[in-house]
Design a protein around this motif. Structure first.
Motif, short mmCIF file in Angstrom:
data_model
loop_
_atom_site.label_atom_id
_atom_site.label_comp_id
_atom_site.label_asym_id
_atom_site.label_seq_id
_atom_site.Cartn_x
_atom_site.Cartn_y
_atom_site.Cartn_z
N GLU A 52 0.82 -1.21 0.00
CA GLU A 52 0.00 0.00 0.00
C GLU A 52 0.85 1.26 0.00
O GLU A 52 0.32 2.37 0.08
N SER A 53 2.17 1.10 -0.10
CA SER A 53 3.07 2.24 -0.13
C SER A 53 3.39 2.59 -1.59
O SER A 53 3.14 1.79 -2.49
N PRO A 54 3.97 3.77 -1.84
CA PRO A 54 4.33 4.14 -3.21
C PRO A 54 5.65 3.52 -3.69
O PRO A 54 6.01 3.67 -4.86
N GLU A 55 6.35 2.81 -2.82
CA GLU A 55 7.65 2.22 -3.18
C GLU A 55 7.45 0.89 -3.89
O GLU A 55 6.93 -0.07 -3.32
N VAL A 56 7.90 0.80 -5.14
CA VAL A 56 7.67 -0.41 -5.93
C VAL A 56 8.45 -1.61 -5.40
O VAL A 56 8.06 -2.76 -5.63
N GLY A 57 9.56 -1.36 -4.70
CA GLY A 57 10.36 -2.47 -4.21
C GLY A 57 9.97 -2.96 -2.83
O GLY A 57 10.64 -3.84 -2.27
N ALA A 58 8.90 -2.44 -2.28
CA ALA A 58 8.52 -2.77 -0.90
C ALA A 58 8.16 -4.25 -0.74
O ALA A 58 8.56 -4.88 0.24
N THR A 59 7.41 -4.80 -1.68
CA THR A 59 6.95 -6.19 -1.55
C THR A 59 8.11 -7.16 -1.34
O THR A 59 8.12 -7.94 -0.39
N TYR A 60 9.11 -7.10 -2.22
CA TYR A 60 10.21 -8.05 -2.11
C TYR A 60 11.25 -7.61 -1.09
O TYR A 60 12.01 -8.43 -0.59
N GLY A 61 11.25 -6.32 -0.76
CA GLY A 61 12.12 -5.86 0.32
C GLY A 61 11.76 -6.49 1.64
O GLY A 61 12.63 -6.84 2.45
N LEU A 62 10.46 -6.67 1.87
CA LEU A 62 10.00 -7.31 3.11
C LEU A 62 9.96 -8.83 2.98
O LEU A 62 10.37 -9.56 3.89
N LEU A 63 9.46 -9.33 1.83
CA LEU A 63 9.33 -10.77 1.63
C LEU A 63 10.66 -11.49 1.80
O LEU A 63 10.70 -12.61 2.34
N SER A 64 11.74 -10.87 1.37
CA SER A 64 13.05 -11.52 1.43
C SER A 64 13.57 -11.67 2.85
O SER A 64 14.59 -12.34 3.07
N GLN A 65 12.87 -11.08 3.83
CA GLN A 65 13.39 -11.09 5.20
C GLN A 65 12.44 -11.72 6.22
O GLN A 65 12.60 -11.53 7.42
N SER A 191 15.27 1.88 3.99
CA SER A 191 14.02 1.15 4.24
C SER A 191 14.21 -0.36 4.22
O SER A 191 13.50 -1.08 4.92
N TYR A 192 15.19 -0.84 3.44
CA TYR A 192 15.41 -2.28 3.38
C TYR A 192 15.85 -2.82 4.74
O TYR A 192 15.36 -3.86 5.19
N GLY A 193 16.76 -2.10 5.38
CA GLY A 193 17.18 -2.51 6.72
C GLY A 193 16.05 -2.44 7.72
O GLY A 193 15.90 -3.32 8.57
N LEU A 194 15.23 -1.41 7.60
CA LEU A 194 14.08 -1.26 8.50
C LEU A 194 13.04 -2.35 8.25
O LEU A 194 12.33 -2.76 9.17
N ALA A 195 12.96 -2.82 7.01
CA ALA A 195 12.04 -3.92 6.70
C ALA A 195 12.43 -5.17 7.46
O ALA A 195 11.58 -5.94 7.93
N GLY A 196 13.75 -5.37 7.63
CA GLY A 196 14.22 -6.50 8.42
C GLY A 196 13.83 -6.38 9.87
O GLY A 196 13.41 -7.35 10.50
N VAL A 197 13.95 -5.17 10.41
CA VAL A 197 13.56 -4.93 11.80
C VAL A 197 12.06 -5.16 11.97
O VAL A 197 11.60 -5.79 12.93
N THR A 198 11.28 -4.64 11.03
CA THR A 198 9.83 -4.80 11.10
C THR A 198 9.44 -6.27 11.04
O THR A 198 8.56 -6.73 11.79
N SER A 199 10.07 -7.03 10.15
CA SER A 199 9.73 -8.45 10.01
C SER A 199 10.04 -9.21 11.30
O SER A 199 9.28 -10.10 11.71
N PHE A 200 11.14 -8.88 11.97
CA PHE A 200 11.48 -9.55 13.22
C PHE A 200 10.50 -9.17 14.33
O PHE A 200 10.11 -10.02 15.14
N ARG A 201 10.11 -7.91 14.38
CA ARG A 201 9.15 -7.49 15.39
C ARG A 201 7.79 -8.12 15.17
O ARG A 201 7.08 -8.48 16.11
N LEU A 202 7.43 -8.29 13.91
CA LEU A 202 6.13 -8.84 13.57
C LEU A 202 6.07 -10.35 13.74
O LEU A 202 5.06 -10.91 14.19
N LEU A 203 7.18 -11.02 13.41
CA LEU A 203 7.16 -12.48 13.32
C LEU A 203 8.01 -13.18 14.36
O LEU A 203 8.33 -14.35 14.22
#
Length: 223
Positions: A52-65, A191-203
């Motif tokens: 839902e963000s404007p960043e096209v790379g967001a999906t795989y930035g998070l999925l990869s982590q 944002s890629y590094g933050l995506a890793g932090v978010t994934s760990f906090r979430l999962l």
């Protein structure tokens, strides 16, 4: 005119600080315990996240982590690249379409116990009046592929200004710092590094709103 500008900047800065300090919404796990214990999910297929963000790379930035925290939580995770390629081979390349596939079909294809649906609500860097902040936020739900029941739901976020204190210094210095941070964050893909932090906090079990322990974790309980 200058005084009016300074007042507007001060008001905007105060609003930013108030928003940044907002407490995250607490998750009530009691609604999921019965369904989770009845299902006892051991294997998870992770669907490409909705973006839902404007960043096209967001999906795989998070999925990869997402694999590491899920595995450490006690689950077997189907390889995300293999899952993604399977969808592509079947003509499904858009996350919204993939999320619309029935649970029965997902179980038939991947033979997993549950599916993880992730939605990225924020991803990227925003320039504000007195700061430049990179943020990644996501929500997720775990769904039983036999019954279609929700087994868990959570949310998490990570921000580049966590712990920062912008109360000191002149207005000009703060604006210059904000511009510099914007350039650095954009050039280094903060944002890629933050995506890793978010994934760990979430999962990660034990985190506020984190996923429940899986059967391969010492923290798992059948009580």
């Amino acid at each position: 005119m200058i005084q009016r500008f300074l007042k507007l900047c001060a008001a905007a800065g105060l609003a930013v600080l108030m928003v940044g300090c907002a407490a995250p919404k607490k998750i009530d796990y009691t609604a999921f315990y019965a369904a989770f214990k009845a299902s006892k999910p051991r294997s998870i297929v992770v669907l490409p996240p909705l973006n839902e963000s404007p960043e096209v790379g967001a999906t795989y930035g998070l999925l990869s982590q997402v694999t590491v925290p899920l595995a450490e939580a006690g689950y077997y995770v189907l390889p995300v690249t293999l899952v993604d390629e399977t969808f592509r081979q079947n003509g499904l390349t858009v996350a919204g379409d993939i999320h619309g596939v029935s649970v029965a079909k997902l179980r038939d294809i991947f033979n997993a116990d549950a599916a993880l649906y992730i939605t990225i609500t924020q991803y990227g860097t925003k320039f504000m009046v007195l700061d430049s902040v990179s943020t990644v936020a996501a929500t997720a739900k775990l769904v039983d592929l036999k019954s279609g029941r929700m087994l868990w739901a959570g949310q998490a976020r990570a921000s580049s200004n966590e712990g920062d204190n912008n109360s000191g210094g002149s207005l000009v210095a703060m604006l210059v710092t904000a511009v510099v941070k914007q350039i650095i964050h954009s050039s280094t893909d903060k944002s890629y590094g933050l995506a890793g932090v978010t994934s760990f906090r979430l999962l990660s079990p034990g985190q506020e709103g984190g996923i429940l322990y899986g059967p391969r974790s010492p923290g798992y309980s059948t009580d």
